[in-house]
Enzyme design. Sequence first.
Site, PDB file in Angstrom:
ATOM      1  N   ASP A   1     -13.138   4.815   1.522  1.00  0.00           N
ATOM      2  CA  ASP A   1     -11.693   4.902   1.783  1.00  0.00           C
ATOM      3  C   ASP A   1     -11.279   6.368   1.849  1.00  0.00           C
ATOM      4  OD1 ASP A   1      -8.962   4.808   1.856  1.00  0.00           O
ATOM      5  OD2 ASP A   1      -8.717   3.464   0.155  1.00  0.00           O
TER       6      ASP A   1
ATOM      7  N   LYS B   1       2.657  11.077  -3.259  1.00  0.00           N
ATOM      8  CA  LYS B   1       1.649  10.337  -4.023  1.00  0.00           C
ATOM      9  C   LYS B   1       0.704  11.286  -4.744  1.00  0.00           C
ATOM     10  CE  LYS B   1      -1.966   6.823  -3.276  1.00  0.00           C
ATOM     11  NZ  LYS B   1      -2.543   5.912  -2.269  1.00  0.00           N
TER      12      LYS B   1
ATOM     13  N   ASP C   1       0.872  -1.177   0.000  1.00  0.00           N
ATOM     14  CA  ASP C   1       0.000   0.000   0.000  1.00  0.00           C
ATOM     15  C   ASP C   1       0.908   1.226   0.000  1.00  0.00           C
ATOM     16  OD1 ASP C   1      -1.820   2.043   0.384  1.00  0.00           O
ATOM     17  OD2 ASP C   1      -2.318   1.492   2.451  1.00  0.00           O
TER      18      ASP C   1
ATOM     19  N   GLU D   1      -7.483   0.243  -4.428  1.00  0.00           N
ATOM     20  CA  GLU D   1      -7.455   0.113  -2.971  1.00  0.00           C
ATOM     21  C   GLU D   1      -8.772  -0.427  -2.391  1.00  0.00           C
ATOM     22  OE1 GLU D   1      -6.218   3.995  -1.820  1.00  0.00           O
ATOM     23  OE2 GLU D   1      -4.162   3.709  -2.522  1.00  0.00           O
TER      24      GLU D   1
END
Length: 630
Positions: free
Chosen positions: A212, A88, A23, A188
Amino acid sequence: MAKVAINLATGAIQQDELIVGIDLGTTNSLVAYVHPETRQPAAINDLGRGAIVPSVVHFPVDGSSPLIGTEAKDFLLSDPANTIYSVKRLLGKSYRDLGQHAGQLGYKVIDDDSERLVKVRVGERFYSPIELSADILRELRQRAEHALKTPVRRAVITVPAYFNDSQRQATRDAGRLAGLEVLRIVNEPTAAALAYGIGLDPAEEKTVAVYDLGGGTFDISILRLHQGIFEVLSTHGDTWLGGDDMDRAIGEHWVTQAALPPSFRLVPGQRQQLRLAAEMAKRYLSQHDDFTTQLVDGEENVFAVTLTKAEFNGLIAPLVARTIDACRLALSDAKLTTDGQPATAKIDAVLLVGGSTRVPLVYDEVSKFFDQPANRSLDPDEVVALGAAIQADILAGNRRDVLLLDVTPLTLGIETLGGLLDAIIPRNSKIPTKAGRQYTTSVDGQVNLKIGVYQGERDLVSENRKLGEFVLSGIPAMPAGLPKIDVNFFLNADGILRVEAVELRSDTRQQVEIKPQYGLTDEQVEQMLLDSLTNARQDVAARLLIEARTAAEQLLYQVGRFLKKNAAHLEETEVNATNEQADQLRQALAGNDRDLLLKHMDELDELTRPFAERVMNLSIKQAMSGKQIS
């Protein structure tokens, strides 16, 4: 005699090379694996340093190797300019994509071209988000190898469901630069459902929502699970919405309410101090009613700041409301509606993922919207990595009763006459998939056709993201409308796109795998990986130098044309200064210092931007002169 491999960490016989799940998060990253004997997924905790690795990279001023994780996070306050976080959010993005967000970071993001990937400047060095992400992935790989006492060369890496093609490509390339063969890019939310164990029983049939909310991104996905198949019905989200934005809301509140000096917005060290204090408040108020701390400016003045849970909830309520709006849209896209309203009763379970779901208001609002208690039984920080490990186990052939069907999050299409987007693969189409349409020419005798590929939901291509373009050449000269040209899109399981065009009458054809704007080909990336076995950083730098030289040559050409075309509108001092700076860039081109090249490009761009904007404004005024706007 046959050789048997034994994992020294677990004592188990290792049937095949280990595949890990990773992850790569905005705030924190993790690596996990499935234990060969218990068959249970577990986050890897190397040397007791904790399973969570902060997604932070620090470059020491002495030029030594970068620090990753907790060691790097310690420098966010003391050396913010050389400490990179939330990288990211930069993956696969151009400076134009960042917009107003660029100024919110504690380090310098370079705008060298609105269509190219952003760069991060650290001292006199320039880094791409791919390189920085590779540093984090390399640290995760090394931790896994040290903890498990076995080589780790293959991985499944997760991305937000709303990541576009360029961002997925960037993630894959970062993995390769870290010495990993990326077997699959997995959404994800899909990984999270696996971690919760939903769908592992082939007889189970459910429709679940995966909410999420991480540090920097938000996703809501609706999954249908039946006969061991994971089918993503729809996905929605925002790559610029997460816990970081909650922290920013708290910081802005303190600047206003506590009358903090402007330095807390402008000075990197104080801005980081404000951000970290806000993050501390967010965590504290998730379990308490009041928070108080002190901030210190550059002159050692102390400022007390406070925040109540009620104030905190008020500040983040608009952000949480945006996530609920996305949930409403996802239900609609999944056709889970009754009389035009979201049919939440059709959702069997709501799964919470991401550290920001620990905030009580988030839990309350999500549970209220879906009319059922949200499931938060697993550690929200670990759940995605655990699911990635299960997917890795599936790819290793250890689980044969589970199949994942994912979707593409955004519409893919081509540009047609009038600058319109013609959709080839609609958003939420199952992947892997292929689709196509037939076109023709618009001009008599046309022998070439330029095909521009775009991704997005707007009607005009100018409002969508351009993924690439190519030219179908060699079309037989025929009257307009007579050629028959098939344009086919092939989207693989990673969400990576290949486009093919064929003129049917002559069988003239051309195909291209759409690449991100930063221009790395598969061959370049594979070669970088090979070089990484011996001298990674130096060899990768050699290839990046080629890219920098190409960009520098383009910039010199554009500046030369600008000066020649607009000489009448420029001051002599401006022309002289530009020529002098351009000469310095030409001199740098003769050398091998990539960072010096980027430095002079940055300076030339900064120098010419003001009078380039002035000339543009003048041109607009001249164009509008004598015209009336009704």
